[in-house]
Design a protein around this motif. Structure first.
Motif, mmCIF file in Angstrom:
data_model
loop_
_atom_site.group_PDB
_atom_site.id
_atom_site.type_symbol
_atom_site.label_atom_id
_atom_site.label_comp_id
_atom_site.label_asym_id
_atom_site.label_seq_id
_atom_site.Cartn_x
_atom_site.Cartn_y
_atom_site.Cartn_z
ATOM 1 N N GLU A 138 0.819 -1.205 0.000
ATOM 2 C CA GLU A 138 0.000 0.000 0.000
ATOM 3 C C GLU A 138 0.860 1.266 0.000
ATOM 4 O O GLU A 138 0.350 2.366 -0.230
ATOM 5 C CB GLU A 138 -0.922 -0.004 1.235
ATOM 6 N N HIS A 139 2.158 1.090 0.221
ATOM 7 C CA HIS A 139 3.099 2.219 0.270
ATOM 8 C C HIS A 139 4.200 1.973 -0.764
ATOM 9 O O HIS A 139 5.181 1.282 -0.481
ATOM 10 C CB HIS A 139 3.693 2.354 1.668
ATOM 11 N N GLY B 195 16.901 1.546 14.865
ATOM 12 C CA GLY B 195 16.067 0.634 14.091
ATOM 13 C C GLY B 195 14.715 0.390 14.741
ATOM 14 O O GLY B 195 14.550 0.546 15.957
ATOM 15 N N LYS B 196 13.733 0.028 13.924
ATOM 16 C CA LYS B 196 12.380 -0.258 14.397
ATOM 17 C C LYS B 196 12.010 -1.693 14.020
ATOM 18 O O LYS B 196 12.182 -2.104 12.867
ATOM 19 C CB LYS B 196 11.380 0.721 13.780
ATOM 20 N N TRP B 197 11.476 -2.412 15.007
ATOM 21 C CA TRP B 197 11.160 -3.829 14.813
ATOM 22 C C TRP B 197 9.691 -4.049 15.137
ATOM 23 O O TRP B 197 9.273 -3.876 16.283
ATOM 24 C CB TRP B 197 12.041 -4.675 15.713
ATOM 25 N N LEU B 198 8.891 -4.409 14.129
ATOM 26 C CA LEU B 198 7.496 -4.804 14.313
ATOM 27 C C LEU B 198 7.475 -6.326 14.400
ATOM 28 O O LEU B 198 7.584 -7.029 13.396
ATOM 29 C CB LEU B 198 6.632 -4.302 13.162
ATOM 30 N N ALA B 199 7.359 -6.840 15.623
ATOM 31 C CA ALA B 199 7.411 -8.280 15.880
ATOM 32 C C ALA B 199 5.986 -8.807 16.043
ATOM 33 O O ALA B 199 5.187 -8.234 16.792
ATOM 34 C CB ALA B 199 8.229 -8.560 17.136
ATOM 35 N N PRO C 110 -11.278 -6.900 11.205
ATOM 36 C CA PRO C 110 -10.735 -5.637 10.691
ATOM 37 C C PRO C 110 -9.827 -4.919 11.674
ATOM 38 O O PRO C 110 -8.861 -4.258 11.262
ATOM 39 C CB PRO C 110 -11.994 -4.817 10.389
ATOM 40 N N VAL C 111 -10.078 -5.048 12.978
ATOM 41 C CA VAL C 111 -9.259 -4.344 13.961
ATOM 42 C C VAL C 111 -7.805 -4.823 13.896
ATOM 43 O O VAL C 111 -6.870 -4.039 14.145
ATOM 44 C CB VAL C 111 -9.826 -4.493 15.386
ATOM 45 N N LEU D 115 -2.124 -3.606 12.365
ATOM 46 C CA LEU D 115 -0.966 -3.826 11.498
ATOM 47 C C LEU D 115 -0.628 -2.572 10.699
ATOM 48 O O LEU D 115 0.543 -2.191 10.572
ATOM 49 C CB LEU D 115 -1.227 -4.997 10.554
ATOM 50 N N ARG D 116 -1.647 -1.918 10.164
ATOM 51 C CA ARG D 116 -1.403 -0.684 9.397
ATOM 52 C C ARG D 116 -0.811 0.402 10.290
ATOM 53 O O ARG D 116 0.082 1.148 9.874
ATOM 54 C CB ARG D 116 -2.695 -0.208 8.741
ATOM 55 N N ARG D 117 -1.297 0.507 11.507
ATOM 56 C CA ARG D 117 -0.733 1.488 12.437
ATOM 57 C C ARG D 117 0.730 1.162 12.736
ATOM 58 O O ARG D 117 1.566 2.060 12.846
ATOM 59 C CB ARG D 117 -1.549 1.523 13.730
ATOM 60 N N GLY D 118 1.021 -0.121 12.883
ATOM 61 C CA GLY D 118 2.398 -0.517 13.127
ATOM 62 C C GLY D 118 3.311 -0.164 11.977
ATOM 63 O O GLY D 118 4.427 0.348 12.179
#
Length: 246
Positions: free
Chosen positions: A31-32, A80-84, A228-229, A234-237
């Motif tokens: 989406e990006h 760094g940023k880690w979305l786990a 959907p939540v 995930l999108r916010r992350g």
């Protein structure tokens, strides 16, 4: 014009429909168009990680090696940023007395802030928003979800944004009996200039993901992916991971 953002995505492991999770997360990344993502099945490419603004992981029973873990921590300390996601903090050993989750990699679990220890059978539970004024939670009310509830041991200081409560039995695990426990669902952990955001929701399993136990798993599981939540979270992350700083 948006500037290019480099990301690295590790999607691999056991007992889950990794193909499904990989595709869904890649769709969100797509989406990006400014995000350029490399995808890996382990943590070996630390040279690539060093070039990236953020890391995403969806794994189960997959640990970085000692040198890889040290490289990840150094990268985090530098910003760094880690979305786990889901099983990133899991080690699983099948024993005669049940599934054990041994403390074999304390440096990794300290970095992540928690270690998976057990889960009860998949079922409904209430996710409580513990911090209603955070960018990850603002505008989201408490919600019900059917998922694999990850019961964990806290290994370092974390900032819990969403949580649930559990008391009962985690059938089949060595750590089976749980008194009433507050369980983190979504939390952050700061390391140096960097940050980990951990979301434990998102179990999934397809027909062919237990080859040594059940060659054809009759009822595929999508759990939080049906809500959907979860995609909102995930999108916010990813939005956070894309942003410079913070």
């Amino acid at each position: 014009m948006a500037e290019r953002i480099d990301a690295h995505f590790v999607a691999a492991g056991k007992y889950h429909d990794i193909d499904f999770a990989r595709l869904e997360i890649l769709k969100l990344l797509a989406e990006h168009p400014q995000i350029r993502t490399t995808v890996a099945c382990d943590y070996a490419d630390t040279e690539r990680l060093a070039q990236c603004q953020f890391l995403v992981t969806y794994t189960c029973d997959l640990m970085p090696g000692e040198a890889e873990a040290a490289a990840i921590r150094s990268w985090l300390e530098q910003g760094g940023k880690w979305l786990a996601l889901h099983g990133t903090n899991s080690i699983l050993r099948f024993t005669e007395t049940g599934v054990d989750c041994p403390d074999e990699r304390p440096e990794v679990m300290e970095m992540l802030g928690t270690q998976f220890k057990a889960h009860p059978p998949i079922g409904p539970f209430t996710v409580e928003v513990a911090d209603k004024d955070h960018e990850f939670t603002r505008g989201i009310d408490d919600f019900e979800v059917v998922d694999e509830l990850y019961l964990s041991k806290t290994t370092a200081e974390i900032d819990t944004l969403m949580q649930t409560r559990f008391e009962g039995e985690a059938t089949g695990f060595v750590d089976a009996d749980w008194p009433e426990t507050v369980v983190p669902i979504l939390y952050t952990r700061d390391i140096g200039k960097g940050r980990i955001v951990y979301n434990t929701l998102g179990h999934c399993r397809g027909h062919y993901d237990l080859p040594d136990m059940e060659p054809f798993y009759t009822h595929p599981e999508r759990c939080a992916w049906d809500y959907p939540v979860y995609y909102d979270l995930l999108r916010r992350g990813l939005g956070w991971a894309m942003r410079t700083g913070g």
